[in-house]
Write an enzyme that holds these catalytic residues in place. Structure first.
Site, PDB file in Angstrom:
ATOM      1  N   PRO A  98     -69.237  14.885  30.405  1.00  0.00           N
ATOM      2  CA  PRO A  98     -69.028  16.208  31.015  1.00  0.00           C
ATOM      3  C   PRO A  98     -67.841  16.920  30.378  1.00  0.00           C
ATOM      4  O   PRO A  98     -66.843  16.278  30.040  1.00  0.00           O
ATOM      5  CB  PRO A  98     -68.756  15.895  32.491  1.00  0.00           C
ATOM      6  N   LEU A 103     -62.394  13.413  30.256  1.00  0.00           N
ATOM      7  CA  LEU A 103     -62.975  12.250  29.576  1.00  0.00           C
ATOM      8  C   LEU A 103     -63.028  12.427  28.057  1.00  0.00           C
ATOM      9  O   LEU A 103     -63.661  11.634  27.351  1.00  0.00           O
ATOM     10  CB  LEU A 103     -64.386  11.966  30.128  1.00  0.00           C
ATOM     11  N   GLY A 104     -62.391  13.453  27.554  1.00  0.00           N
ATOM     12  CA  GLY A 104     -62.267  13.592  26.097  1.00  0.00           C
ATOM     13  C   GLY A 104     -63.502  14.168  25.415  1.00  0.00           C
ATOM     14  O   GLY A 104     -63.746  13.873  24.235  1.00  0.00           O
ATOM     15  N   ALA A 108     -64.635  13.963  21.345  1.00  0.00           N
ATOM     16  CA  ALA A 108     -65.839  13.194  20.994  1.00  0.00           C
ATOM     17  C   ALA A 108     -66.824  14.069  20.207  1.00  0.00           C
ATOM     18  O   ALA A 108     -67.425  13.622  19.222  1.00  0.00           O
ATOM     19  CB  ALA A 108     -66.499  12.629  22.252  1.00  0.00           C
ATOM     20  N   ASP A 149     -56.390  11.294  22.951  1.00  0.00           N
ATOM     21  CA  ASP A 149     -57.855  11.411  23.090  1.00  0.00           C
ATOM     22  C   ASP A 149     -58.552  11.095  21.774  1.00  0.00           C
ATOM     23  O   ASP A 149     -59.436  10.228  21.702  1.00  0.00           O
ATOM     24  CB  ASP A 149     -58.255  12.840  23.478  1.00  0.00           C
TER      25      ASP A 149
END
Ligand code: PMV
Length: 314
Positions: A98, A103-104, A108, A149
């Site tokens: 998301p 959550l990075g 990513a 991250d």
């Protein structure tokens, strides 16, 4: 067709203070991933195309659409290796991470897009080189990212991280069972990081004391991860959450999920990432996981993942 992938990440301890040079511990969240698949262009098309399913988009790299974050990223990735001619290819992105949720996801996506583009132009890069480029791209989005991250995500490795220092591995004595619960509220990291900066500027002494306490807690957590017992991480998580709240980056929904997890038997819980929304983590055991998950969903978590941090993932 080749596919490249990168995981999400979870900050266990130390977010925000890490921007100011204090240590933090983060782990890859390998079951939640972004992927990029290289595909030949449709027959009548030439140039670089980027597609994504959610939201459904198809973009072409050209000077007119550089304001789109994905095109901006592609442009920056190619520029970083002095490539002036975009490859004639389609990169199909797919991410289960998301966005703006701690959550990075941005790092990513940049990592997989980079891997795909560098393969397409036949310009192999080491993970360390890719990490540096993704860090530069993160700076455009965040302003002052610590680099944690991109490091965890590109290397897919658990790290004890101090800004501008070589990464150090984290040893994990005993599996750490975590639930990762999403408030469903997106919150751009840049805003939370900017507000902590304002807090720091308005009261450097007090804010530094909070950072120092977070730093001490990270050192303690590192020793517990190495030697056990894992349950002792719980109170440290609760304390880290309290300190993040002092930095103003918690939110009613995060506090609500943290309390619900603890009331349902979690050993500890805290927000993870930039805060103000996004995700929280709860420390559970195999025996308490189902009960805590149920409680989190009951009080409004939009999704809950169970993940295990152990030496095979670090
Ligand atoms: O919200 P995320 O996933 O981008 O994590 C940010 C972590 C911070 O410590 C708040 C910022 C940083 O760059 O380290």
């Amino acid at each position: 067709m080749s596919t490249f992938s990168a995981p999400a990440k979870i900050i266990l301890f130390g977010e925000h203070a890490v921007v100011y040079g204090y240590p933090a511990i983060a782990v890859p969240f390998s079951s939640l991933r972004a992927t990029a698949t290289l595909k030949p262009n449709a027959r009548h098309e030439s140039g670089l195309f980027i597609t994504a399913d959610d939201p459904n988009i198809k973009l072409q790299l050209n000077d007119q659409n550089l304001s789109h974050p994905l095109i901006f990223m592609a442009h920056a990735l190619l520029k970083a290796v002095d490539c002036d001619t975009p490859p004639n290819v389609t990169v199909a992105l797919n991410s289960h991470i998301p966005i703006a949720s701690g959550l990075g996801s941005g790092a990513a996506i940049a990592a997989v897009l980079g891997r795909a583009l560098y393969a397409a132009i036949n310009h192999p890069l080491s993970d360390a080189e890719l990490n540096q480029i993704v860090f530069e791209i993160e700076k455009q989005h965040h302003g002052t990212p610590s680099g944690i991250d991109n490091t965890v995500i590109v290397h897919e490795q658990a790290v004890y991280f101090v800004r501008d220092q070589p990464i150090q591995p984290v040893e994990v004595h005993q599996p750490v069972h975590l639930l990762v619960a999403d408030t469903g509220e997106q919150s751009p990291t840049r805003l939370a990081v900017g507000d902590v900066r304002k807090l720091y500027d308005s009261n450097p002494e007090k804010t530094t004391i909070v950072f120092q306490e977070i730093g001490r807690l990270v050192e303690h957590a590192r020793q517990i991860l190495k030697h056990g017992p894992v349950a002792d991480l719980g109170p440290l998580m609760v304390e880290n959450h309290r300190l993040l709240d002092e930095l103003t980056v918690s939110s009613p929904s995060l506090d609500h999920l943290v309390s619900a997890a603890i009331n349902a038997g979690a050993l500890g819980a805290k927000l993870s990432g930039g805060g103000r929304g996004g995700n929280m983590i709860a420390l559970v055991t195999p025996a308490t996981a189902a009960e805590v998950e149920k409680a989190l969903l009951t009080v409004g978590a939009v999704r809950v993942h169970h993940t295990v941090v152990d030496d095979t993932h670090s």
